[in-house]
Design an enzyme around this catalytic site. Structure first.
Site, PDB file in Angstrom:
ATOM      1  CB  SER A  44      -0.952  -0.037   1.194  1.00  0.00           C
ATOM      2  OG  SER A  44      -2.002   0.896   1.062  1.00  0.00           O
ATOM      3  CG  ASP A 200      -4.150  -2.018   1.093  1.00  0.00           C
ATOM      4  OD1 ASP A 200      -3.216  -2.697   1.544  1.00  0.00           O
ATOM      5  OD2 ASP A 200      -4.255  -0.792   1.290  1.00  0.00           O
TER       6      ASP A 200
END
Length: 337
Positions: A44, A200
């Site tokens: 991320s 993510d």
């Protein structure tokens, strides 16, 4: 030793949304203390930092970029999202995310292209070209929630019919930072032609500090983990309706993952950056909070390096592991077929 007499270090950066500013502050001190980043990885926001370091940006350059970027532009709603009241909820139901992520991808593409980096082919390390673990200077973690698997990019893009060398770096990072419900997931088709949703990487591993460990020998240089931790003033999630409830659920999941259990061997090589009351998706972050977060990273790295001793670390945590691994190989070799 690295180029110019600098000490080599691998780096793994945790995810954490806009709080990734603190990771850059910590990395800056590591660089200032004479370390050169060799292999880098992240999830991320950590993938964003890692990709820019891999492309050749210095931490001083990154600090300037972070001061100048307009974070609110990362919230790029579609026309549907702009419909009052029902727009965001409808977008969640139909598009599986409120924001598009297009602005972010263009922003990162421009920064990478400025350093001559387009695909992972540009990040191949010639001396390790035949070693899958170290072939690419950058590794990015994402999650395929359709198949329930962790993805190491670029290697695992082969699952979707693409050569790892051909994967665009900003596309891989876009996959890794697709915060569930906040950003629309990236859609890919696997070998069976089934549509897969990529989100993510923090869904499965927000802090993959183990990614460069091979478990068979003592490392020639250390891996430093860069991690964000909430202080006493950790941010609260405001829940007022179904959309805010879903977003609060996603943010809690990502921030809590990997937080309950960290092995001693990982903890001692981790720079823990206090993120205070800054929220993961606080894109309207005030300049003073941004600067405090950056300084928090610098303070954490200084404290870590004052006590860091690579030889002591290897003796305490790596030599025993290496001996156990060699013992297992010898036992397998001695076992009858």
């Amino acid at each position: 030793m690295g180029s110019g007499g600098k000490k080599k270090v691998d780096a793994v950066f945790e995810g954490g949304g806009v709080r990734g500013i603190g990771l850059v502050g910590a990395a800056a001190v590591v660089e200032e203390q004479g370390y050169a980043f060799e292999n880098v990885a992240g999830t991320s926001a950590g993938a964003i930092v890692a990709s820019l370091i891999a492309a050749g940006y210095s931490t001083a350059e990154l600090a300037v970029i972070l001061r100048e970027v307009t974070y609110t532009k990362f919230r790029d709603p579609s026309l549907l999202d702009r419909v009052p009241l029902v727009g965001p909820l409808t977008s969640l139901l139909l598009e599986k995310g409120i924001y598009e992520g297009h602005y972010f991808e263009r922003w990162l593409r421009d920064l990478l292209h400025a350093k001559g980096v387009r695909t992972f082919r540009d990040l191949v390390m010639p001396e390790h070209a035949d070693e899958p673990r170290y072939r690419y200077r950058l590794q990015v973690v994402a999650a395929d929630i359709s198949n329930g698997v962790l993805l190491h990019l670029p290697h695992d893009i082969a699952r979707y019919g693409m050569a790892p060398d051909d994967l665009e770096v900003e596309r891989a990072v876009r996959m890794s930072m697709s915060i569930p419900f906040f950003y629309e997931p990236v859609k890919l088709k696997d070998a069976g032609g089934r549509e897969c949703f990529i989100v993510d990487g923090g869904v499965l591993s927000n802090f993959p500090v183990w990614i460069f460990d091979d478990g068979t020998s003592e490392p020639a240089w250390p891996t430093f983990g860069f991690r964000l931790v909430n202080g006493a003033a950790s941010p609260r999630n405001k829940v007022e309706g179904p959309v805010s409830f879903i977003l609060a659920l996603a943010k809690t999941m990502l921030s809590a993952h990997d937080a309950r259990y960290t092995k001693d061997a990982d903890f001692v090589r981790t720079i823990a950056v206090e993120s205070g009351d800054v929220g993961t998706t606080e894109f309207d972050l005030r300049p003073d909070k941004r600067d405090r977060l950056y300084e928090s990273g610098r303070e954490a790295a200084r404290a870590f390096l004052e006590d860091w001793d690579f030889e002591r670390y290897k003796k305490a945590f790596r030599q025993k592991k290496s001996e156990e691994s060699r013992g297992r190989r010898l036992r397998r070799a001695a076992s009858p077929p």
